[in-house]
Design a protein around this motif. Structure first.
Motif, PDB file in Angstrom:
ATOM      1  N   GLY B 447      44.217  26.443  51.349  1.00  0.00           N
ATOM      2  CA  GLY B 447      44.249  26.449  49.882  1.00  0.00           C
ATOM      3  C   GLY B 447      43.824  27.786  49.300  1.00  0.00           C
ATOM      4  N   LEU B 448      43.894  28.843  50.118  1.00  0.00           N
ATOM      5  CA  LEU B 448      43.540  30.187  49.649  1.00  0.00           C
ATOM      6  C   LEU B 448      44.810  31.023  49.559  1.00  0.00           C
ATOM      7  N   ALA B 449      44.667  32.158  48.900  1.00  0.00           N
ATOM      8  CA  ALA B 449      45.806  33.079  48.835  1.00  0.00           C
ATOM      9  C   ALA B 449      45.322  34.441  49.299  1.00  0.00           C
ATOM     10  N   LEU B 450      46.135  35.072  50.135  1.00  0.00           N
ATOM     11  CA  LEU B 450      45.812  36.407  50.638  1.00  0.00           C
ATOM     12  C   LEU B 450      46.848  37.372  50.067  1.00  0.00           C
ATOM     13  N   ALA B 451      46.368  38.342  49.291  1.00  0.00           N
ATOM     14  CA  ALA B 451      47.302  39.288  48.665  1.00  0.00           C
ATOM     15  C   ALA B 451      46.892  40.708  49.039  1.00  0.00           C
ATOM     16  N   PHE B 452      47.865  41.613  48.953  1.00  0.00           N
ATOM     17  CA  PHE B 452      47.603  43.012  49.285  1.00  0.00           C
ATOM     18  C   PHE B 452      47.987  43.890  48.105  1.00  0.00           C
ATOM     19  N   GLU B 453      47.136  44.881  47.829  1.00  0.00           N
ATOM     20  CA  GLU B 453      47.401  45.798  46.714  1.00  0.00           C
ATOM     21  C   GLU B 453      47.276  47.228  47.217  1.00  0.00           C
ATOM     22  N   LEU B 454      48.056  48.108  46.603  1.00  0.00           N
ATOM     23  CA  LEU B 454      47.971  49.527  46.959  1.00  0.00           C
ATOM     24  C   LEU B 454      47.970  50.333  45.668  1.00  0.00           C
ATOM     25  N   GLU B 455      46.866  51.082  45.457  1.00  0.00           N
ATOM     26  CA  GLU B 455      46.768  51.962  44.283  1.00  0.00           C
ATOM     27  C   GLU B 455      46.500  53.362  44.789  1.00  0.00           C
ATOM     28  N   GLY B 456      47.514  54.190  44.773  1.00  0.00           N
ATOM     29  CA  GLY B 456      47.349  55.524  45.342  1.00  0.00           C
ATOM     30  C   GLY B 456      47.059  55.416  46.815  1.00  0.00           C
ATOM     31  N   ARG B 457      45.884  55.917  47.235  1.00  0.00           N
ATOM     32  CA  ARG B 457      45.507  55.838  48.647  1.00  0.00           C
ATOM     33  C   ARG B 457      44.682  54.596  48.935  1.00  0.00           C
ATOM     34  N   THR B 458      44.339  53.839  47.897  1.00  0.00           N
ATOM     35  CA  THR B 458      43.421  52.716  48.079  1.00  0.00           C
ATOM     36  C   THR B 458      44.187  51.430  48.385  1.00  0.00           C
ATOM     37  N   PHE B 459      43.925  50.902  49.563  1.00  0.00           N
ATOM     38  CA  PHE B 459      44.541  49.643  49.965  1.00  0.00           C
ATOM     39  C   PHE B 459      43.499  48.537  49.844  1.00  0.00           C
ATOM     40  N   ARG B 460      43.911  47.407  49.231  1.00  0.00           N
ATOM     41  CA  ARG B 460      43.000  46.276  49.071  1.00  0.00           C
ATOM     42  C   ARG B 460      43.618  45.014  49.643  1.00  0.00           C
ATOM     43  N   ALA B 461      42.807  44.301  50.426  1.00  0.00           N
ATOM     44  CA  ALA B 461      43.172  42.941  50.825  1.00  0.00           C
ATOM     45  C   ALA B 461      42.315  42.012  49.976  1.00  0.00           C
ATOM     46  N   VAL B 462      42.955  41.083  49.266  1.00  0.00           N
ATOM     47  CA  VAL B 462      42.231  40.206  48.338  1.00  0.00           C
ATOM     48  C   VAL B 462      42.410  38.767  48.768  1.00  0.00           C
ATOM     49  N   LEU B 463      41.279  38.089  48.975  1.00  0.00           N
ATOM     50  CA  LEU B 463      41.305  36.675  49.352  1.00  0.00           C
ATOM     51  C   LEU B 463      40.656  35.875  48.226  1.00  0.00           C
ATOM     52  N   ALA B 464      41.312  34.836  47.774  1.00  0.00           N
ATOM     53  CA  ALA B 464      40.786  34.045  46.656  1.00  0.00           C
ATOM     54  C   ALA B 464      41.389  32.652  46.711  1.00  0.00           C
ATOM     55  N   PRO B 465      40.779  31.701  45.967  1.00  0.00           N
ATOM     56  CA  PRO B 465      41.441  30.400  45.847  1.00  0.00           C
ATOM     57  C   PRO B 465      42.847  30.603  45.292  1.00  0.00           C
ATOM     58  N   ARG B 466      43.781  29.738  45.682  1.00  0.00           N
ATOM     59  CA  ARG B 466      45.202  30.019  45.425  1.00  0.00           C
ATOM     60  C   ARG B 466      45.503  30.306  43.950  1.00  0.00           C
ATOM     61  N   ALA B 467      44.890  29.575  43.026  1.00  0.00           N
ATOM     62  CA  ALA B 467      45.220  29.760  41.608  1.00  0.00           C
ATOM     63  C   ALA B 467      44.596  31.015  41.028  1.00  0.00           C
ATOM     64  N   ARG B 468      43.674  31.661  41.765  1.00  0.00           N
ATOM     65  CA  ARG B 468      42.893  32.757  41.215  1.00  0.00           C
ATOM     66  C   ARG B 468      43.453  34.139  41.512  1.00  0.00           C
ATOM     67  N   ILE B 469      44.399  34.203  42.425  1.00  0.00           N
ATOM     68  CA  ILE B 469      44.702  35.484  43.042  1.00  0.00           C
ATOM     69  C   ILE B 469      45.170  36.540  42.055  1.00  0.00           C
ATOM     70  N   ASP B 470      45.843  36.134  40.967  1.00  0.00           N
ATOM     71  CA  ASP B 470      46.389  37.129  40.051  1.00  0.00           C
ATOM     72  C   ASP B 470      45.493  37.407  38.850  1.00  0.00           C
ATOM     73  N   GLN B 471      44.377  36.674  38.773  1.00  0.00           N
ATOM     74  CA  GLN B 471      43.541  36.843  37.596  1.00  0.00           C
ATOM     75  C   GLN B 471      42.525  37.958  37.807  1.00  0.00           C
ATOM     76  N   PRO B 472      42.320  38.811  36.808  1.00  0.00           N
ATOM     77  CA  PRO B 472      41.313  39.861  36.956  1.00  0.00           C
ATOM     78  C   PRO B 472      39.908  39.258  37.016  1.00  0.00           C
ATOM     79  N   ALA B 473      39.033  39.939  37.650  1.00  0.00           N
ATOM     80  CA  ALA B 473      37.660  39.445  37.745  1.00  0.00           C
ATOM     81  C   ALA B 473      36.721  40.625  37.664  1.00  0.00           C
ATOM     82  N   ARG B 474      35.466  40.310  37.456  1.00  0.00           N
ATOM     83  CA  ARG B 474      34.485  41.404  37.431  1.00  0.00           C
ATOM     84  C   ARG B 474      33.565  41.264  38.631  1.00  0.00           C
ATOM     85  N   SER B 475      33.017  42.381  39.085  1.00  0.00           N
ATOM     86  CA  SER B 475      32.139  42.333  40.256  1.00  0.00           C
ATOM     87  C   SER B 475      30.836  41.651  39.902  1.00  0.00           C
TER      88      SER B 475
END
Lengths: 224, 475
Positions: B447-475
Motif C-alpha cells: 500500500g506504499l508508492a515508490l517514486a523517483f525524482e531528478l532535479e539537476g544532479r539531485t536524484f530522490r527516491a521517495v517512499l510514501a503511503p500510496r495516496a501521499r506520493i504527489d503531495q508536497p510536504a515539509r520536513s
C-alpha cells in the motif's frame, strides 16, 4: 595466432583467456568496449571475440570503430542475444561470425580456427610444405609421416609460418601474432622456439625454416 | 444477454406481436359485435316483416303468411322458426318447421325486440328475438268505435351457423393479417438490426484481425455511430496498454534469458576449460570457486525473480504495523558504512530514532536497504547521501537523496524495470538490476508508492503511503 577477447563477465573472460592460451593462441582480454577498441586498434589481432553488451562502449560501436582499420581482425560476436535481427545487425556491422551464449568451448575453438583459416585464405584444413603436414583443425603437425611432439607455443609459431608459407615473416610479426600483449617474450624467445622447432623437425626437416638474417624467417620447400 | 441481435429482434418482434394481437383482438371483438348486431337486426326485421302481414278486421286477426315468400320457415334442413301468440296466450300461428313444438321464451314479452341465444328445437344453437306488436287495422275508416288493436307476441328464431361462419371468417382474416404483419415487421426489424449492428461487426472484425505480436498503433474502423465511438476509443486505449505490458513482458523475458544465459555460459566455459586440463589441481580449484560464486549469484537472481513473481500473484502476505523507521534506517546505514567510506561519501541521516511509519516491517527493511544501497553505489564520489522523513497533516514521505551525473530524466521511467541498469552492459556483476523492481513491487503490495525524482544532479527516491506520493510536504 593472436586473439583479443572483449567480454565484461570476468569468469567468462578469464576462462576464455586460459582455455585459448592453452590451445596455443596468444590471448589478450579487455573488460569493456573502450579498452577493447583501443587494444584492437593498436595491435594486429587475427581474431576478435566480442561481446555485444559491454560497459562504456557496446560491441556494435567497437565494430563500427574498427571498420576503417586496415587489416582489421576477423570478428566473432559472442552474445546472449539470439534474435535473428540481432544476428543480422551484428553481421551487417562487420562481424564475421556469431555465437550465442551459452556455447560449447569446442565450438568456439572450431569457429576461431575457421576464422583464422579465412584470414589467411586457407580453405583446406591441411597445410603441406615439403614433407611437413599441419592439420589446422586437429592442431597437429607431422613430418614425413612422423607426428611431431610440439608444445602449444611451438605449434602456434609453426602454424603461423605455415599459413604464411613462402613469405618472409619478421620477428615482430611472430611476436604480435603468437605472443599476447601482456606476455612480451624475451628478445630471443622467438629464436629459441624456432631452434626447438628445427630440432624436432630433424635433419631432414630443419631446412624447411630458413633464417633471413636481419629480416626474419620463411617456411618453404627446401632448396634443392 | 447472449446476443444483442436476438435480444433486439425478440423485443421488437415480440412488442409488435403484442400490439398487433391486442389491436387484432379488439378489431375482432368490434367486428363480431357488428356482425352479431347485424344478425339481430335481421331477426328484428323479420319480426317487422311478420307485423306487416298481420291484419285485423274487427276482432279478427289475419296472418297472411306464404311459404313461397319466406321458404326458410318451411324447409326441412336448417330451417328458421316463428310463433305468433295472442296476448291472452292463444297461439295465432307457428311455422311448419316447428312441427307442433313451442319455442322457449327467455323472458317476459316486451314491446321492444328482445334477443337471446338458446338451443333450437332441432338441437342447433339458435338466436331468438321476441316482441309484442300491435296489429294494424285493415280498415281504419271503421272510426273511433272500431275494436281495440290486438297485441301479438312474435317469436322468431334461426340457426347461428351463418353468424359463426362470418365470425370465423373475420377471425381468419385477423389471424392472416397478424401473421403477414408480424412477418413484415420481423423482416424489416432484422434488416434494421443487421444494419444497426454492422459497425459493431466491423469493430469486431478489426479486433479479430489484431495479432498480439503486431498490435496496431491505432484501430482504424472507419466512421462509427456515436454509441460505439467510446467503445472504440477505450479499445484503442486497452490495446495501447496491452502493447505496453507485452513490450515490458518481452523485455523482461529477454532480460531474464540474457541474465541466465550469461552465467550459464560462465559455468559451462569455466567447467570445460578446467576439464580440458585435468592435470592442474590449482586451476581446477579456482574453477570450482568461480563456479560456486556464479551459481550463488544465479541463485540470488532466481530467488529475487521468484519473489517478484510471488508478489505479482499476490501469494505473499504482508502485515501493516507501526515501524520505528529511524532505528531501522540507522541499522541499515551502519551495515552499509563500509560502502560509503569506500566511495568517500558523507551520509546525512535526519530520520530520528522513534520516528514511526505504518508498513510491513520486513518489506520496509528490504525497500530501504535497496534504496540506500543504490544511493551509496551510484552517488557521485565524495558527495552527500541524505535521508529524511517529511511529515505533513496528511502523512509521511521518506526521502533518500544523492547526487549523480549518470541519470537523465528519461531514465526515471525505466528505473524500476527488472534488469534495467544505466549502463546496459553488466559492468556491475554483483548487482542483478532487480532491486528497484522488487522494491516497487513490494511497495505496491504494502500500500506504499515508490517514486523517483531528478532535479539537476539531485536524484530522490521517495517512499510514501500510496495516496501521499504527489503531495508536497515539509520536513
Amino acid at each position: 595466432m593472436r586473439i583479443l577477447v572483449v567480454e565484461d563477465s570476468e569468469p567468462l573472460r578469464e576462462s576464455l583467456r586460459l582455455g585459448l592460451t592453452r590451445e596455443g593462441f596468444a590471448v589478450d582480454a579487455a573488460a569493456d568496449g573502450e579498452a577493447g577498441l583501443s587494444l584492437a586498434r593498436n595491435n594486429p589481432y587475427d581474431v576478435l571475440v566480442l561481446d555485444i553488451l559491454l560497459p562504456k562502449l557496446d560491441g556494435m560501436s567497437v565494430l563500427a570503430g574498427l571498420r576503417e582499420k586496415p587489416d582489421r581482425p576477423h570478428v566473432l560476436v559472442l552474445t546472449a542475444r539470439d534474435r535473428v535481427e540481432d544476428r543480422v545487425q551484428g553481421l551487417n556491422e562487420g562481424a564475421d561470425d556469431y555465437l550465442v551464449k551459452p556455447f560449447a568451448f569446442d565450438e568456439l575453438l572450431a569457429r576461431i580456427h575457421a576464422l583464422v583459416r579465412r584470414r589467411y585464405a586457407e580453405h583446406s584444413r591441411k597445410v603441406e610444405v615439403g614433407g611437413l603436414a599441419l592439420d589446422l583443425v586437429a592442431r597437429t603437425a607431422a613430418h614425413e609421416g612422423q607426428t611431431l611432439d610440439l608444445t602449444a607455443r611451438e605449434y602456434a609459431l609453426l602454424e603461423y609460418l605455415a599459413l604464411r608459407r613462402g613469405q618472409t615473416v619478421t620477428r615482430e610479426e611472430i611476436e604480435d601474432h603468437v605472443y599476447g600483449v601482456h606476455k612480451l617474450p624475451a628478445s630471443n624467445a622467438v629464436d629459441s622456439t624456432v631452434c626447438l622447432l628445427r630440432s624436432k623437425l630433424g635433419p631432414a626437416g630443419r631446412s624447411l625454416i630458413r633464417t633471413l638474417r636481419g629480416r626474419g624467417y620463411v617456411l618453404d620447400q627446401p632448396r634443392a | 444477454m447472449r446476443s444483442i441481435k436476438s435480444y433486439l429482434l425478440s423485443r421488437l418482434v415480440g412488442g409488435a406481436a403484442l400490439v398487433l394481437a391486442l389491436a387484432g383482438g379488439a378489431m375482432y371483438v368490434v367486428m363480431t359485435r357488428a356482425i352479431e348486431a347485424q344478425f339481430d337486426r335481421n331477426l328484428t326485421d323479420r319480426v317487422q316483416g311478420f307485423a306487416s302481414i298481420l291484419f285485423q278486421t274487427g276482432d279478427d286477426v289475419e296472418f297472411e303468411f306464404s311459404e313461397q315468400i319466406m321458404p326458410d320457415y318451411g324447409r326441412t334442413e336448417r330451417p328458421a322458426y316463428f310463433e305468433l301468440w295472442f296476448a291472452d296466450g292463444r297461439l295465432l300461428e307457428r311455422s311448419d318447421s316447428l312441427a307442433g313444438l313451442d319455442l322457449v321464451l327467455a323472458s317476459e314479452p316486451e314491446n321492444v325486440p328482445t334477443h337471446w341465444t338458446a338451443p333450437l328445437p332441432d338441437g342447433r344453437t339458435g338466436r331468438y328475438v321476441s316482441q309484442l306488436i300491435e296489429v294494424h287495422h285493415v280498415y281504419p275508416e271503421e272510426g273511433p268505435d272500431r275494436p281495440k288493436a290486438a297485441r301479438v307476441l312474435v317469436v322468431v328464431a334461426r340457426g347461428t351457423e351463418e353468424l359463426v361462419a362470418a365470425e370465423l371468417e373475420v377471425l381468419l382474416y385477423c389471424a392472416a393479417s397478424f401473421a403477414l404483419l408480424i412477418g413484415l415487421i420481423a423482416v424489416s426489424s432484422w434488416m434494421a438490426v443487421e444494419r444497426g449492428l454492422e459497425p459493431a461487426k466491423r469493430l469486431a472484425a478489426k479486433l479479430d484481425a489484431v495479432e498480439v505480436e503486431h498490435l496496431p498503433a491505432h484501430l482504424d474502423v472507419g466512421e462509427l455511430p456515436q454509441e460505439l465511438v467510446p467503445v472504440a476509443a477505450k479499445t484503442d486505449l486497452l490495446i495501447r496498454r496491452v502493447d505496453t505490458a507485452l513490450a515490458r513482458e518481452r523485455r523482461t523475458t529477454a532480460d531474464i534469458a540474457h541474465e541466465l544465459r550469461t552465467p550459464i555460459s560462465e559455468l559451462l566455459t569455466v567447467a570445460e576449460v578446467a576439464l580440458r586440463d585435468g592435470q592442474d589441481p590449482e586451476g581446477s580449484r579456482r574453477a570450482l570457486g568461480t563456479i560456486r560464486d556464479v551459481a550463488a549469484r544465479m541463485g540470488r537472481s532466481v530467488a529475487t525473480l521468484l519473489e517478484l513473481a510471488r508478489l505479482e500473484m499476490g501469494a505473499s502476505r504482508l502485515e501493516r504495523v507501526p515501524v520505528d523507521v529511524g532505528t531501522m534506517m540507522g541499522e541499515l546505514l551502519r551495515s552499509l558504512s563500509g560502502a560509503a567510506r569506500a566511495r568517500s561519501l558523507e551520509v546525512a541521516n535526519s530520520v530520528a530514532a522513534g520516528e514511526r511509519v505504518e508498513s510491513d516491517r520486513e518489506v520496509l527493511r528490504i525497500i530501504l536497504s535497496n534504496l540506500l544501497g543504490n544511493a551509496l553505489r551510484y552517488a557521485a564520489p565524495a558527495s552527500t547521501v541524505a535521508c529524511r522523513c517529511e511529515r505533513s497533516e496528511s502523512g509521511w514521505r521518506l526521502v533518500i537523496e544523492n547526487q549523480t551525473d549518470e541519470l537523465q530524466p528519461a531514465d526515471l521511467r525505466s528505473l524500476s524495470e527488472p534488469f534495467w541498469r544505466k549502463d546496459h552492459a553488466r559492468a556491475d556483476r554483483e548487482h542483478s538490476g532487480l532491486g528497484l523492481a522488487l522494491s516497487r513491487a513490494l511497495a505496491d503490495k504494502a500500500g506504499l508508492a515508490l517514486a523517483f525524482e531528478l532535479e539537476g544532479r539531485t536524484f530522490r527516491a521517495v517512499l510514501a503511503p500510496r495516496a501521499r506520493i504527489d503531495q508536497p510536504a515539509r520536513s
